[in-house]
Scaffold this motif. Structure first.
Motif, mmCIF file in Angstrom:
data_model
loop_
_atom_site.group_PDB
_atom_site.id
_atom_site.type_symbol
_atom_site.label_atom_id
_atom_site.label_comp_id
_atom_site.label_asym_id
_atom_site.label_seq_id
_atom_site.Cartn_x
_atom_site.Cartn_y
_atom_site.Cartn_z
ATOM 1 N N ILE A 47 0.848 -1.198 0.000
ATOM 2 C CA ILE A 47 0.000 0.000 0.000
ATOM 3 C C ILE A 47 0.882 1.245 0.000
ATOM 4 O O ILE A 47 0.657 2.198 -0.759
ATOM 5 C CB ILE A 47 -0.963 -0.018 1.209
ATOM 6 N N LYS A 48 1.906 1.235 0.846
ATOM 7 C CA LYS A 48 2.835 2.376 0.930
ATOM 8 C C LYS A 48 3.603 2.541 -0.377
ATOM 9 O O LYS A 48 3.785 3.667 -0.864
ATOM 10 C CB LYS A 48 3.797 2.169 2.098
ATOM 11 N N ASN A 90 1.012 5.796 -1.151
ATOM 12 C CA ASN A 90 0.087 6.156 -0.082
ATOM 13 C C ASN A 90 0.901 6.320 1.189
ATOM 14 O O ASN A 90 1.885 5.618 1.395
ATOM 15 C CB ASN A 90 -0.964 5.058 0.110
ATOM 16 N N THR A 137 -4.219 9.066 0.961
ATOM 17 C CA THR A 137 -4.096 8.639 -0.424
ATOM 18 C C THR A 137 -4.574 9.736 -1.359
ATOM 19 O O THR A 137 -5.421 10.550 -1.004
ATOM 20 C CB THR A 137 -4.894 7.342 -0.678
ATOM 21 N N LEU A 192 -8.668 3.213 -5.176
ATOM 22 C CA LEU A 192 -8.098 2.556 -3.998
ATOM 23 C C LEU A 192 -8.576 1.111 -3.915
ATOM 24 O O LEU A 192 -7.787 0.203 -3.625
ATOM 25 C CB LEU A 192 -8.463 3.329 -2.729
ATOM 26 N N ILE A 209 -6.250 -2.199 -3.830
ATOM 27 C CA ILE A 209 -6.371 -3.194 -2.761
ATOM 28 C C ILE A 209 -6.628 -4.585 -3.334
ATOM 29 O O ILE A 209 -6.013 -5.566 -2.919
ATOM 30 C CB ILE A 209 -7.483 -2.774 -1.781
ATOM 31 N N ILE A 214 -3.491 -5.967 -4.816
ATOM 32 C CA ILE A 214 -2.573 -6.434 -3.771
ATOM 33 C C ILE A 214 -3.028 -7.797 -3.252
ATOM 34 O O ILE A 214 -2.206 -8.712 -3.091
ATOM 35 C CB ILE A 214 -2.470 -5.396 -2.628
ATOM 36 N N ILE A 270 -8.317 -6.911 2.769
ATOM 37 C CA ILE A 270 -8.174 -5.483 3.050
ATOM 38 C C ILE A 270 -9.511 -4.819 2.765
ATOM 39 O O ILE A 270 -10.042 -4.930 1.661
ATOM 40 C CB ILE A 270 -7.082 -4.837 2.170
#
Length: 139
Positions: A28-29, A33, A64, A71, A75, A78, A101
């Motif tokens: 996510i980072k 974000n 974000t 988003l 997610i 991911i 998530i």
């Protein structure tokens, strides 16, 4: 570029659960974000399905630039990249998973589409583990 404050809940009940959660946060980072707060780990029984695998969960606040749907797309990518085969919306029910998530809140907006509902009412009002994780995150 505007930044949106988002509350996420992450859970895993397969494999190295804590590592799965940390990997998801890293991804996510890495997608530009900012992670501003992460809760302690909390274990919980599966909710709405039966499994002998206990969940490890965390809550996170991120900033974000992505829209809610962008988003969600990130997610889901991911989750897939980490090995989650089927989403509950596809299978029609919950199963064990490497990573899950959920977007719980996105700023203060209410957003409803076929793929996404914000705020996530089950986490805000129905699930005890969520209330424990979110008690310091949502005022």
């Amino acid at each position: 570029m505007s930044h949106h404050k988002v509350v996420l809940l992450l859970g895993s009940n397969l494999g190295d659960q804590k590592k799965n959660l940390e990997t998801a946060l890293d991804k996510i980072k890495y997608a530009e974000n900012e992670i501003v707060k992460v809760s302690d780990f909390l274990t919980s029984e599966p909710v709405e399905f039966v499994s002998s695998n206990i969940f490890c969960n965390i809550a996170a606040i991120i900033f974000t630039h992505l829209s809610p749907i962008q988003l969600l797309t990130l997610i889901k990518s991911i989750e897939t990249e980490m090995g989650r085969a089927n989403d509950s919306s596809v299978t029609g029910g919950y199963t064990d998973r490497i990573i899950d998530i959920d977007i719980v809140k996105y700023n203060e907006i209410k957003f409803i589409s076929e793929r996404l509902q914000i705020p996530h009412q089950k986490h805000l009002s129905e699930r005890e583990f969520s209330r424990v994780l979110l008690k310091d995150f949502i005022l």
